[in-house]
Design a protein around this motif. Structure first.
Motif, mmCIF file in Angstrom:
data_model
loop_
_atom_site.group_PDB
_atom_site.id
_atom_site.type_symbol
_atom_site.label_atom_id
_atom_site.label_comp_id
_atom_site.label_asym_id
_atom_site.label_seq_id
_atom_site.Cartn_x
_atom_site.Cartn_y
_atom_site.Cartn_z
ATOM 1 N N UNK A 105 63.959 90.122 72.814
ATOM 2 C CA UNK A 105 64.312 88.982 71.985
ATOM 3 C C UNK A 105 64.171 87.681 72.762
ATOM 4 N N UNK A 106 63.952 86.590 72.054
ATOM 5 C CA UNK A 106 63.867 85.282 72.700
ATOM 6 C C UNK A 106 65.170 84.997 73.442
ATOM 7 N N UNK A 107 65.052 84.513 74.670
ATOM 8 C CA UNK A 107 66.228 84.247 75.494
ATOM 9 C C UNK A 107 66.610 85.415 76.378
ATOM 10 N N UNK A 108 65.998 86.574 76.176
ATOM 11 C CA UNK A 108 66.276 87.725 77.046
ATOM 12 C C UNK A 108 65.551 87.546 78.379
ATOM 13 N N UNK A 109 66.011 88.265 79.386
ATOM 14 C CA UNK A 109 65.307 88.237 80.664
ATOM 15 C C UNK A 109 65.613 89.493 81.478
ATOM 16 N N UNK A 110 64.680 89.807 82.387
ATOM 17 C CA UNK A 110 64.858 90.857 83.384
ATOM 18 C C UNK A 110 65.085 90.187 84.732
ATOM 19 N N UNK A 111 65.942 90.788 85.546
ATOM 20 C CA UNK A 111 66.158 90.234 86.888
ATOM 21 C C UNK A 111 66.616 91.342 87.826
ATOM 22 N N UNK A 112 66.073 91.318 89.038
ATOM 23 C CA UNK A 112 66.490 92.240 90.087
ATOM 24 C C UNK A 112 67.162 91.435 91.204
ATOM 25 N N UNK A 113 68.486 91.486 91.332
ATOM 26 C CA UNK A 113 69.186 90.687 92.344
ATOM 27 C C UNK A 113 69.303 91.379 93.697
ATOM 28 N N UNK A 114 68.746 92.587 93.832
ATOM 29 C CA UNK A 114 69.039 93.408 95.013
ATOM 30 C C UNK A 114 68.639 92.742 96.326
ATOM 31 N N UNK A 115 67.394 92.298 96.455
ATOM 32 C CA UNK A 115 66.932 91.765 97.742
ATOM 33 C C UNK A 115 67.741 90.543 98.182
ATOM 34 N N UNK A 116 67.989 89.552 97.314
ATOM 35 C CA UNK A 116 68.829 88.432 97.741
ATOM 36 C C UNK A 116 70.255 88.833 98.127
ATOM 37 N N UNK A 117 70.703 90.009 97.670
ATOM 38 C CA UNK A 117 72.027 90.502 98.057
ATOM 39 C C UNK A 117 71.988 91.328 99.337
ATOM 40 N N UNK A 140 56.450 101.897 89.296
ATOM 41 C CA UNK A 140 56.321 101.556 87.879
ATOM 42 C C UNK A 140 56.148 100.052 87.698
ATOM 43 N N UNK A 141 56.884 99.270 88.480
ATOM 44 C CA UNK A 141 56.774 97.817 88.390
ATOM 45 C C UNK A 141 55.358 97.382 88.759
ATOM 46 N N UNK A 142 54.843 97.905 89.878
ATOM 47 C CA UNK A 142 53.500 97.532 90.329
ATOM 48 C C UNK A 142 52.435 97.977 89.330
ATOM 49 N N UNK A 143 52.640 99.149 88.698
ATOM 50 C CA UNK A 143 51.672 99.629 87.705
ATOM 51 C C UNK A 143 51.642 98.723 86.486
ATOM 52 N N UNK A 144 52.781 98.156 86.125
ATOM 53 C CA UNK A 144 52.858 97.295 84.945
ATOM 54 C C UNK A 144 52.306 95.900 85.204
ATOM 55 N N UNK A 145 52.648 95.305 86.347
ATOM 56 C CA UNK A 145 52.351 93.879 86.533
ATOM 57 C C UNK A 145 51.443 93.582 87.711
ATOM 58 N N UNK A 146 51.067 94.590 88.502
ATOM 59 C CA UNK A 146 50.220 94.358 89.665
ATOM 60 C C UNK A 146 51.030 94.031 90.903
ATOM 61 N N UNK A 147 50.405 94.109 92.086
ATOM 62 C CA UNK A 147 51.151 93.980 93.340
ATOM 63 C C UNK A 147 51.772 92.618 93.600
ATOM 64 N N UNK A 148 51.059 91.534 93.313
ATOM 65 C CA UNK A 148 51.599 90.204 93.620
ATOM 66 C C UNK A 148 52.816 89.888 92.754
ATOM 67 N N UNK A 149 52.713 90.141 91.467
ATOM 68 C CA UNK A 149 53.842 89.860 90.584
ATOM 69 C C UNK A 149 54.989 90.828 90.843
ATOM 70 N N UNK A 150 54.673 92.066 91.221
ATOM 71 C CA UNK A 150 55.736 93.004 91.590
ATOM 72 C C UNK A 150 56.521 92.464 92.783
ATOM 73 N N UNK A 151 55.821 91.917 93.773
ATOM 74 C CA UNK A 151 56.503 91.338 94.939
ATOM 75 C C UNK A 151 57.358 90.145 94.524
#
Length: 269
Positions: A134-146, A157-168
């Motif tokens: 839905x509009x206004x939704x978002x995905x976020x991974x806070x692990x590395x900054x923590x 799975x992330x790299x397969x969906x969006x490619x290596x640069x965007x996965x990083x």
């Protein structure tokens, strides 16, 4: 005749059926659907019961109207401090086991996402076949900054969906990726107005359910096999990396900075 999937007294999820379509809803509103042991156990059990059912053609996974999940329950994570290392190693498999169970459902899985979908919640929806946001939704991974690595066996799975640069970018920076960006990157399959994600997911499920079920399952299995052929080789140690990362001073500093709402000061120790 009793059907365990629908007759089970679920505590943290709701399970409903409409002909060949099943809807599973996260149901911990008091904790914003944070993934504690009970919720992960029930999601894993439900996925196991759904895995090989031939009478189910599509499964919709959804959260609440205003949020999907606040991610892994940090309070539950702190309880591992009293466990031995080998017990901790077993305990941290709950999240990966849940994601694997959802990826192994033979029917097509569709995640309906409203509001925030954070950490383990994002890992869970990435384990599904399709994502509607839905509009206004978002995905976020806070692990590395923590101060943690992203485990839960999600990176392939992330790299397969969006490619290596965007996965990083997604994993490293811990920044929210909104619906429009998810569509552009390949995380989301459809963006809809706020509040309409479940309705859209039902359209996807109806479309799947109208098709011949056998070749649909064969196609899902074939595509997953091709895109995840080396996944196990690349992430088999991510839980050990997680245990290492969470024993660091940077992890303690990351949590303290998060709770005190300040930037972290990391040293690599």
């Amino acid at each position: 005749m009793s059907d365990k999937l629908f007759d089970h007294p679920w505590r943290t999820i709701r399970v409903e059926r409409r002909e060949h379509i099943v809807e599973v809803a996260l149901n911990r509103p008091d904790a914003r659907n944070a993934l504690n042991g009970d919720l992960m156990e029930e999601l894993t059990e439900a996925a196991g019961l759904l895995r090989l059912r031939t009478d189910v053609r599509a499964v919709i996974l959804k959260g609440a109207d205003g949020y999907f999940s606040a991610g892994a329950d940090l309070n539950a994570s702190q309880q591992r401090t009293s466990l031995s290392l080998i017990e901790s190693r077993r305990a941290v498999m709950a999240g990966p086991d849940m994601c694997r169970a959802w990826s192994e459902i033979e029917a097509v899985t569709i995640a309906a996402i409203e509001g925030y979908c954070i950490g383990g919640g994002a890992a869970l929806v990435i384990a599904c076949d399709f994502r509607v946001m839905g509009e206004g939704a978002y995905l976020r991974l806070p692990e590395v900054p923590l101060g943690m690595n992203m485990s839960w066996r999600s990176i392939p799975k992330i790299a397969a969906l969006v490619g290596p640069s965007r996965a990083k970018q997604f994993v490293m920076f811990g920044e929210a990726v909104d619906t429009a960006t998810c569509l552009n990157w390949g995380f989301a399959d459809e963006g809809v107005p706020k509040g309409e994600a479940v309705t859209a997911a039902r359209r996807w499920a109806d479309k799947v359910a109208a098709l011949p079920p056998l070749p649909i399952r064969m196609t899902k299995e074939a595509v997953n096999a091709v895109t995840q052929a080396t996944a196990q080789a690349s992430i088999y140690m991510d839980r050990d990396q997680f245990l290492l990362a969470t024993s660091s001073q940077d992890y303690r500093e990351g949590l303290a900075a998060f709770r005190e709402k300040r930037p972290g000061k990391f040293t690599g120790s």
